[in-house]
Design an enzyme around this catalytic site. Structure first.
Site, PDB file in Angstrom:
ATOM      1  N   LYS A   4       0.819  -1.215   0.000  1.00  0.00           N
ATOM      2  CA  LYS A   4       0.000   0.000   0.000  1.00  0.00           C
ATOM      3  C   LYS A   4       0.862   1.279   0.000  1.00  0.00           C
ATOM      4  CE  LYS A   4      -3.898  -2.197   2.411  1.00  0.00           C
ATOM      5  NZ  LYS A   4      -4.837  -2.087   3.571  1.00  0.00           N
ATOM      6  N   TYR A  11     -12.885  -2.462  -2.082  1.00  0.00           N
ATOM      7  CA  TYR A  11     -13.270  -2.270  -0.680  1.00  0.00           C
ATOM      8  C   TYR A  11     -14.790  -2.143  -0.517  1.00  0.00           C
ATOM      9  CZ  TYR A  11      -8.371  -1.850   0.589  1.00  0.00           C
ATOM     10  OH  TYR A  11      -7.034  -2.109   0.811  1.00  0.00           O
ATOM     11  N   ASN A  44      -1.945   0.114   7.041  1.00  0.00           N
ATOM     12  CA  ASN A  44      -1.426  -1.159   7.573  1.00  0.00           C
ATOM     13  C   ASN A  44      -0.582  -1.907   6.539  1.00  0.00           C
ATOM     14  OD1 ASN A  44      -3.489  -1.917   5.919  1.00  0.00           O
ATOM     15  ND2 ASN A  44      -4.570  -3.168   7.408  1.00  0.00           N
ATOM     16  N   HIS A  79      -2.144  -5.394   1.621  1.00  0.00           N
ATOM     17  CA  HIS A  79      -3.392  -6.131   1.431  1.00  0.00           C
ATOM     18  C   HIS A  79      -3.058  -7.530   0.957  1.00  0.00           C
ATOM     19  CE1 HIS A  79      -7.310  -7.426  -0.061  1.00  0.00           C
ATOM     20  NE2 HIS A  79      -6.651  -7.877  -1.111  1.00  0.00           N
ATOM     21  N   GLU A 114      -9.915 -11.017  -7.201  1.00  0.00           N
ATOM     22  CA  GLU A 114      -9.003  -9.870  -7.081  1.00  0.00           C
ATOM     23  C   GLU A 114      -7.899  -9.909  -8.141  1.00  0.00           C
ATOM     24  OE1 GLU A 114      -7.727  -9.848  -2.984  1.00  0.00           O
ATOM     25  OE2 GLU A 114      -9.712  -9.247  -2.270  1.00  0.00           O
TER      26      GLU A 114
HETATM   27  P1  IDP Z   1      -7.825  -6.916   5.844  1.00  0.00           P
HETATM   28  O1  IDP Z   1      -7.042  -5.946   4.997  1.00  0.00           O
HETATM   29  O2  IDP Z   1      -7.028  -7.377   7.041  1.00  0.00           O
HETATM   30  O3  IDP Z   1      -8.415  -8.054   5.049  1.00  0.00           O
HETATM   31  P2  IDP Z   1     -10.464  -5.689   5.895  1.00  0.00           P
HETATM   32  O4  IDP Z   1     -11.448  -5.753   7.015  1.00  0.00           O
HETATM   33  O5  IDP Z   1     -10.782  -6.439   4.640  1.00  0.00           O
HETATM   34  O6  IDP Z   1      -9.042  -6.100   6.485  1.00  0.00           O
HETATM   35  O7  IDP Z   1     -10.274  -4.146   5.554  1.00  0.00           O
HETATM   36  C1  IDP Z   1      -9.646  -3.729   4.391  1.00  0.00           C
HETATM   37  C2  IDP Z   1      -8.792  -2.523   4.715  1.00  0.00           C
HETATM   38  O8  IDP Z   1      -9.617  -1.442   5.143  1.00  0.00           O
HETATM   39  C3  IDP Z   1      -7.809  -2.719   5.865  1.00  0.00           C
HETATM   40  O9  IDP Z   1      -6.630  -3.395   5.465  1.00  0.00           O
HETATM   41  C4  IDP Z   1      -7.544  -1.300   6.300  1.00  0.00           C
HETATM   42  O10 IDP Z   1      -6.619  -0.633   5.448  1.00  0.00           O
HETATM   43  C5  IDP Z   1      -8.923  -0.669   6.105  1.00  0.00           C
HETATM   44  N1  IDP Z   1      -9.708  -0.674   7.347  1.00  0.00           N
HETATM   45  C6  IDP Z   1     -10.353  -1.727   7.899  1.00  0.00           C
HETATM   46  N2  IDP Z   1     -10.985  -1.373   9.044  1.00  0.00           N
HETATM   47  C7  IDP Z   1     -10.726  -0.047   9.207  1.00  0.00           C
HETATM   48  C8  IDP Z   1     -11.111   0.923  10.208  1.00  0.00           C
HETATM   49  O11 IDP Z   1     -11.790   0.630  11.184  1.00  0.00           O
HETATM   50  N3  IDP Z   1     -10.653   2.190  10.026  1.00  0.00           N
HETATM   51  C9  IDP Z   1      -9.874   2.553   8.962  1.00  0.00           C
HETATM   52  N4  IDP Z   1      -9.516   1.696   8.006  1.00  0.00           N
HETATM   53  C10 IDP Z   1      -9.928   0.408   8.123  1.00  0.00           C
HETATM   54 MG    MG Z   2      -9.877  -7.988   3.575  1.00  0.00          MG
END
Ligand code: IDP
Ligand code: MG
Length: 156
Positions: free
Chosen positions: A11, A51, A114, A117, A128
């Protein structure tokens, strides 16, 4: 299946922080095979699909803005149980909760920013990979260390 595939996005935060090489090295050292890779500034439209499960949430627009701010490095990794292995290497979604030793655990303090992905399931990975790569951009080759990465009874 030694050719299970998963989609990874390094990212914008990781690109800005100069962590691309470190992350790719982890996957290479693990024994995952890079079969596709490119750098791309992701557009809002593709990110809204990617997303879609977060559409309507308070952080959705901010997430799209962040993900479209700077180019990402997108790749397809291949290996036995690649989807599960790569998710494990990434760690929990929130960097603050992710275990030390995982990519997020070692490099992130944030839930949104984070680093990485990785596809959640084999079905998600298929969808994807199609979203980000054309068929002809996905390569097929054998790593020279294949016979050492997998025991004889693991090579199917
Ligand atoms: P993942 O990436 O671990 O699969 P997902 O729930 O699919 O997690 O969420 C996708 C992305 O959305 C996350 O990697 C993160 O960048 C963002 N995200 C998820 N939850 C939050 C939140 O509560 N606040 C801000 N960004 C979030
Ligand atoms: Mg995810």
């Amino acid at each position: 299946m030694v050719n299970e595939k998963t989609l990874v996005i390094i990212k914008p935060d990781a690109v800005n922080r100069g962590l691309v090489g470190e992350i790719i090295t982890r996957f290479e050292n693990k024994g995952l095979k890079i079969v596709a890779m490119k750098m791309e500034l992701l557009k809002e439209e593709i990110l809204e699909h990617h997303y879609a499960h977060h559409k309507g949430k308070s952080f959705f627009q901010g997430l799209i803005r962040f993900m479209s701010s700077v180019p990402s490095v997108i790749m397809v990794l291949e290996g036995k149980e690649a989807v599960r292995v790569v998710r494990k290497m990434c760690g929990d979604t929130c960097g603050r909760d992710a275990e030390a030793g995982t990519i997020r655990g070692d490099f992130s303090m944030s839930v949104q920013n984070n680093i990485i992905h990785a596809s959640e399931s084999i079905d998600a990975a298929k969808e994807e990979i199609k979203r980000f790569f054309k068929d002809e951009e996905i390569h097929s080759y054998k790593r020279i260390d294949f016979e050492y990465l997998y025991a004889e009874n693991e090579r199917e």
